[in-house]
Scaffold this active site. Structure first.
Site, PDB file in Angstrom:
ATOM      1  CE1 TYR A  40       0.676   1.723   4.240  1.00  0.00           C
ATOM      2  CE2 TYR A  40       0.907  -0.651   4.477  1.00  0.00           C
ATOM      3  CZ  TYR A  40       1.131   0.634   4.944  1.00  0.00           C
ATOM      4  OH  TYR A  40       1.804   0.831   6.129  1.00  0.00           O
ATOM      5  CE1 TYR A  94      -5.308   5.543  12.180  1.00  0.00           C
ATOM      6  CE2 TYR A  94      -5.110   6.480   9.984  1.00  0.00           C
ATOM      7  CZ  TYR A  94      -4.817   5.477  10.885  1.00  0.00           C
ATOM      8  OH  TYR A  94      -4.030   4.419  10.511  1.00  0.00           O
TER       9      TYR A  94
END
Length: 230
Positions: A141, A198
């Site tokens: 990623y 987040y």
């Protein structure tokens, strides 16, 4: 001499009986003194080609080619005029319906899209093997901030794929819900809203309320990579 005169008189009388009106027949088609008079012949029908040609308002045939007629018929949205069929022959052919392109069915084990996570395929996988909750996945990623495109983390730069369990809360919700939409071997881009990342707290060099973009590559599921599965 008297016999010749009598014969001549008889011949003259017979000729008068055959044509008593000097060759003109007043009885129409029937002649009582001889052979029936010949009936006048009816006018010949125009050839089939002429019957198929279109006419003007005055009944005159239009001298144009069949190709020109068909072109005019197509522009006017007509399929038949004056015996001419746009499709040829006596029977009008049915238009061939357009066939929609084949779309493979969605596998039963592929989860539906989730709000807050957008998955865009970059490279197709096998389109039949999808991660299930609890599976151990191996992925590469590159993570970026959506607002600035700044890279905040990359397994590619470290040269080490990331291994984790999906669907058990070990990663952000955007990964738990987004990655299972990918099939084995697929490379995709995940656009994850802050609420699925987040949130208002942020994390490290990720500011609060940040939308994230991940370029991800699903290399293996439970140790089986897509090349070995093929």
């Amino acid at each position: 001499a008297e016999a010749e005169a009598a014969a001549a008189a008889a011949a003259a009388a017979q000729q008068q009986q055959q044509a008593p009106f000097g060759g003109f027949n007043p009885f129409g088609g029937f002649n009582p003194f001889g052979q029936p008079a010949q009936q006048p012949q009816a006018a010949a029908a125009p050839p089939q080609e002429a019957q198929q040609r279109p006419k003007t308002a005055d009944g005159e045939y239009v001298d144009v080619s069949e190709a020109e007629i068909k072109e005019l018929m197509a522009k006017a949205g007509k399929t038949e005029v004056a015996g001419l069929n746009l499709f040829g022959g006596g029977q009008q052919q049915q238009a061939v319906p357009e066939v929609a392109p084949y779309v493979p069915p969605t596998p039963a084990n592929k989860p539906p899209p989730v709000a807050g996570v957008k998955v865009t395929t970059i490279r197709k996988g096998d389109r039949k093997t999808y991660p299930q909750a609890g599976d151990t996945l191996t992925m590469h990623y590159v993570g970026k901030l959506r607002s600035t495109k700044q890279v905040f983390d990359s397994s590619v730069e470290r040269g080490q794929p990331f291994t984790f369990q999906v669907g058990v809360g070990s990663v952000i919700p955007g990964w738990d819900f987004g990655v299972p939409q990918m099939s084995l071997g697929e490379k995709a881009q995940l656009v994850i809203e802050s609420g699925m990342a987040y949130g208002p707290t942020g994390q490290g060099n990720i500011p609060p309320n940040s939308d994230l973009v991940f370029d991800v590559d699903l290399i293996a599921i439970n140790g089986v990579d897509w090349k070995r599965r093929e």
